[in-house]
Design an enzyme around this catalytic site. Structure first.
Site, PDB file in Angstrom:
ATOM      1  N   LYS B 120       0.814  -1.206   0.000  1.00 50.10           N
ATOM      2  CA  LYS B 120       0.000   0.000   0.000  1.00 50.10           C
ATOM      3  C   LYS B 120       0.851   1.261   0.000  1.00 50.10           C
ATOM      4  CE  LYS B 120      -4.204  -1.715   2.240  1.00 50.10           C
ATOM      5  NZ  LYS B 120      -5.073  -1.565   3.423  1.00 50.10           N
ATOM      6  N   GLU B 121       2.141   1.104   0.142  1.00 45.30           N
ATOM      7  CA  GLU B 121       2.995   2.293   0.155  1.00 45.30           C
ATOM      8  C   GLU B 121       3.841   2.346  -1.113  1.00 45.30           C
ATOM      9  OE1 GLU B 121       4.656   3.196   4.051  1.00 45.30           O
ATOM     10  OE2 GLU B 121       3.085   2.003   5.005  1.00 45.30           O
TER      11      GLU B 121
END
Lengths: 698, 310
Positions: B120-121
């Site tokens: 997600k990053e």
């Protein structure tokens, strides 16, 4: 194995062992340093444990404090622990390592507990400080109307104080009961928010103080320090064993090193012993080289070394006269005894005197060297020595042997050479003792001899040796039929040298044979194309010289016609040791048709029987008998007697020399002599005189 | 005054003993770090090509101008993927005893690896990362520091961590007051006293004014717990760790809105009131909030020198 190889090997081994020894030492010191560092790390961990506990209890004690120091200590503990792990990460420290792992697990556990503790601590501290503050605020805001409520608040405040200060979980029971009671009470509407907050804080204490206390006890109960101490003990045990092992190794290596050194020392001692033996041998060889084995006196070599360079010395050179005869007569054993006896006498006389040094210089020569002997004593000493040896005859077994000595004396360097000259001169002059001095002219004679020798050598090299010819008159027919070939040398200065000037020197210098060969070749060349006969002088030396011999026979073989006209004149005056050899020679040359003449017959040493045995063809009467024939009646009688004798001996030709006037020629003719030569007939000349001689002339 | 008393006073002024009373310590004026490595780390920190879509850099969420944090409640990663956590400030993170809200990384290097791999990053595969840092743009810089070899996550996180050591915000007014360089205003002093009096300091202490312990959010008045939040429970699975977070630093706190792990508190006043209610059970009076705000404003330091190009 060679000694040097052994030394190299032993040194190599010593270096290797020494290297190992120092490496082991280095390892030991490194081990000790590591050991020290590890102990420091253990000590530091111990300190950190204690500091951590202190910090923790400060946290318990104070209302608020920074957590940073706790983390700093925990972090330091981690890095020290890592260092400790590396230090014990060796098979030798396996047990200590296991204990360190145990300790590391405890550190992890303690850290987890501390993090848990910091959370509880914050809860307990905040709520326990807020509860009294809230109580005060209640009184301020709501007064003391609700005494039941107020009383409960006060009880809770007191219990919180007691519980948090006593760490007695028992007090939490009334706290919880109080909290229940308070929760059951209904405060005024305005105090609802307060009620809610106060209860919340009370429950924080009631619910969390137990786990807080538990966490603290768990931390206190952790055996971290004990485990650390045990790890330290195990480490020390292993390290001690390690150190013991290494010190055993060191000990072994140092013993080995000492052994190597010992071996080297042993080899060196042996080497030194061998060196000493060599030294002794050297000394013995030196002694042998400088000592005469027969007499035990120092020898000539020792003399050269000790004396010849010395200044202010006097050398007496003693020669035993006729020592050769002693040897011949009594044999060498007695000869040796004589020499020993002479040496003993001299030694007995001069042994005690420090300035006198005795040598055996040659076969029958002894040297007595004195340092700084006054001149006036020299003759006395020489005479004393002569008297010492001559006065009493030597008694050797049944032989009584008389001794005669001649002494040459020199006070100048080179001592030996000059003493020798004096000795020779003394012998020549029949003097017992002669001192060398320049006035004797000995040097000049030597120089003259050297000069002549040099001239002969150069004359040979430059083809300046020539035959001169003196005519010989046949008295029966008055014709010149033969010539005597006489040697002449043209020297560098253009002078002409006669044999009496150089022949003796040439003989001493070993050039005689060479000169004879030249004369032979030149005379053959000269007479080959003539019909004259010719005489050539030959010494006994020549006859015995194989070189001259070979040369002569080679020429006789190639010139058989010339050989038949050749007459060899042998000097009778010379001592002939071996007549057999001479006879043999004569027979061989006669085979070539060569005639033999005896020269100077009737002079000094004539031995008639020998002469007769040689079966010669020709006799030349010695000039001393002819020369005075006209004046001396005794000479006349002698020649007359001689003539009878030789005629009886069947000698075909008699020649008279030195016929220097007519009277003598007449007398010679009357005496029945067959040939004559001399200045009256013709002087020696470089060319053949072909003019016929008239004996009636002049 | 007696001589002994005077000596005692003199002693009390000397050394750390005098300052040890204050539970807060100032930051160092000059951070210590390796300059070439930090320079390389800075390039990497700002490089969006360290993300799978080439859009996200470390600096995308740790925005220098926003106090090293981000202005939105939760981070947005590659392809616009939203996380559930508000990025904590990168400034002075070096002084935190653990990294992340729940302390799951022991240090900055370990932390730096997290977002790089988080789907997600930045969502980087190991191979993508290596292809990037072994490319022409970086090779020479890496070679100068680490020598010739193949570079990977280890070198990247090392350089970034070194850069973060330089991200120190020194000379906050409060630090200068602690060092005795300046005087604080009466309001600020009252705020600090209140900070201690109310017990804020019990958790917000040390050099980072926080960041050195795990504590409950809602210690006195519990807060709602939600599954999947980044608390200690997510790390340990221990029910006692629900809503237990690493205490955030209060340095530069005025710059790093919104607040709390989920960015749920938009303003400082808001978060102060929340914290007062849930963690100390009080409703603050407005003058108390003002005083605390006055104190908190003194905690803003200078922008790190390395970002100012010095």
């Amino acid at each position: 194995m060679r000694l040097s190889t052994k030394i190299y090997l032993a040194t190599g081994a010593a270096l290797l062992v020494g290297g190992l020894f120092f490496t082991a030492n280095h390892l030991t010191s490194r081990l000790l340093a590591d050991h020290g560092a590890t102990l420091d790390t253990l000590g530091e961990l111990e300190r950190l444990e204690i500091a951590l506990d202190e910090e923790l209890f400060q946290g318990v004690f104070l209302l608020y404090t920074s957590f940073d120091p706790l983390h700093a200590l925990l972090s330091a503990q981690r890095s020290e622990l890592e260092r400790l792990y590396l230090a014990v990460d060796e098979p030798a420290y396996a047990e200590a390592k296991a204990e360190v792992a145990h300790y590391a697990a405890l550190v992890d556990r303690k850290e987890a507990l501390i993090l848990r503790f910091t959370t509880y601590n914050a809860l307990i501290k905040n709520s326990s400080s807020h509860i009294p503050a809230l109580s005060r605020r209640y009184l301020e805001r709501f007064g003391s109307a609700d005494t039941a409520y107020l009383s409960e608040i006060a009880r809770i405040t007191a219990l919180v104080f007691q519980a948090t200060k006593s760490f007695d979980d028992d007090l939490l029971v009334p706290l919880r009961e109080s909290a229940e009671r308070l929760a059951a009470l209904t405060p005024s509407a305005e105090a609802a928010q307060f009620h809610h907050t106060f209860l919340a804080h009370t429950r924080v204490i009631a619910d969390n103080f137990g786990p807080y206390h538990e966490a603290l006890e768990a931390i206190r109960g952790l055996p971290n320090l004990r485990t650390l101490a045990e790890a330290k003990r195990l480490f020390l045990v292993a390290a001690e064993k390690n150190a013991r092992d290494i010190s055993h190794l060191s000990l072994m290596l140092s013993v080995l090193f000492v052994l190597c050194i010992g071996f080297i020392v042993f080899i060196l001692i042996r080497l030194d012993r061998e060196h000493k033996q060599l030294g002794t041998l050297h000394h013995q060889l030196n002694h042998a080289a400088t000592t005469d084995p027969l007499t035990g006196l120092d020898n000539r070599f020792a003399f050269e070394r000790a004396v010849n360079q010395a200044e202010h010395g006097t050398l007496f050179l003693l020669n035993l006269s006729q020592f050769g005869h002693i040897n011949d007569l009594y044999g060498h054993a007695v000869g040796d005894q004589v020499l020993r006896a002479v040496a003993d006498k001299l030694r007995a006389r001069f042994a005690g005197t420090e300035t006198m040094h005795l040598f055996r210089i040659g076969a029958d020569e002894f040297g007595l060297y004195c340092h700084r002997m006054p001149e006036f004593r020299q003759e006395g000493v020489a005479e004393e020595v002569a008297a010492l040896l001559e006065q009493a005859e030597l008694q050797l077994g049944e032989h009584r042997i008389p001794l005669r000595v001649t002494i040459g004396l020199s006070t100048e360097r080179p001592y030996l050479e000059k003493a020798h000259m004096a000795l020779q001169e003394g012998k020549r002059g029949q003097r017992k003792v002669l001192s060398y001095s320049a006035a004797l002219g000995l040097e000049a004679r030597v120089a003259h001899n050297m000069h002549i020798l040099d001239q002969i050598r150069r004359a040979i090299a430059d083809d300046r040796v020539v035959p001169w010819f003196q005519p010989i008159l046949n008295l029966s027919n008055g014709r010149i039929e033969k010539y005597e070939c006489l040697m002449r040398i043209h020297n560098d200065a253009g002078e002409i040298l006669r044999p009496d000037e150089f022949l003796v020197i040439a003989k001493e210098g070993g050039l005689y044979g060479e000169l004879t060969r030249i004369m032979l070749d030149k005379c053959i060349a000269r007479f080959r194309r003539t019909h004259y006969g010719f005489h050539l002088n030959l010494s006994i030396n020549d006859i015995l010289d194989p070189e001259v011999n070979r040369h002569l026979f080679a020429r006789l073989t190639t010139h058989p016609e010339v050989a038949r006209r050749l007459t060899l004149e042998i000097l009778e005056s010379e001592q002939v040791q071996n007549y057999a050899e001479v006879r043999d020679f004569i027979e061989r040359v006669r085979a070539f048709g060569v005639s033999i003449a005896i020269d100077d017959f009737g002079a000094g040493y004539s031995n008639l029987s020998h002469v007769l045995h040689l079966a010669v063809d020709n006799l030349k009467v010695d000039g001393s008998l002819i020369r005075d024939l006209d004046r001396d009646p005794l000479a006349h009688a002698l020649v007359e007697t001689l003539m009878h004798m030789v005629t009886a001996a069947n000698i075909r030709h008699i020649t008279a020399e030195y016929v220097h006037n007519l009277q003598i020629l007449e007398q010679v003719r009357r005496l029945g002599i067959h040939y004559a030569q001399g200045y009256h007939i013709g002087q020696p000349q470089p060319e053949l005189v072909s003019v016929p001689f008239s004996d009636t002339d002049s | 005054m007696t001589l002994a008393l005077r000596a005692l006073l003199l002693l009390s002024c000397l050394g750390p003993a005098a300052q040890a009373a204050e539970p807060i310590r100032p930051l160092p004026r000059e951070p210590e770090y390796d300059h070439p490595r930090a320079a390389l780390g800075m390039r990497l920190f700002f490089d969006t090509h360290l993300s799978s879509d080439g859009q996200i850099a470390c600096a995308s969420c740790h925005i220098p101008a926003m106090g090293g944090a981000e202005p939105r409640p939760v981070s947005v990663g590659v392809e616009g993927r939203r996380g559930n956590t508000n990025a904590p400030t990168v400034y002075n993170a070096y002084y935190n005893f653990r990294q992340f809200w729940n302390g799951r990384a022991a240090d900055l290097r370990e932390q730096a690896a997290g977002p790089l791999h988080n789907p997600k990053e930045m969502n980087m595969e190991e191979s993508q990362l290596e292809a990037r840092v072994n490319g022409n743009e970086y090779r020479a810089d890496f070679a100068a520091i680490y020598g010739e070899r193949r570079y990977g996550l280890s070198e990247v996180t090392d350089a970034i961590a070194e850069f973060e050591k330089a991200l120190i915000t020194p000379n906050a007014r409060f630090d200068r007051w602690l060092r005795g360089e300046i005087e604080l205003s009466e309001g600020e002093r009252r705020g600090y006293r209140l900070f201690k009096h109310l017990g804020c300091v019990t958790c917000h202490n040390g050099i980072n004014i926080g960041g050195n312990s795990y504590q409950y959010l809602g210690a006195v008045v519990p807060m709602e717990w939600q599954e999947g939040m980044a608390d200690r429970y997510a790390v340990t699975g221990d029910p006692k760790d629900k809503n237990r977070f690493k205490v955030p630093s209060l340095r530069n706190i005025t710059l790093t809105a919104p607040y709390l792990h989920d960015g749920s508190q938009a303003t400082l006043r808001e978060v102060l009131e929340t914290m007062a209610l849930h963690n100390i059970g009080f409703t603050l009076e407005p003058h108390e909030v003002d005083a605390l705000l006055a104190f908190l404003r003194t905690l803003t330091g200078e922008t790190p020198a390395i970002l100012r190009g010095e």
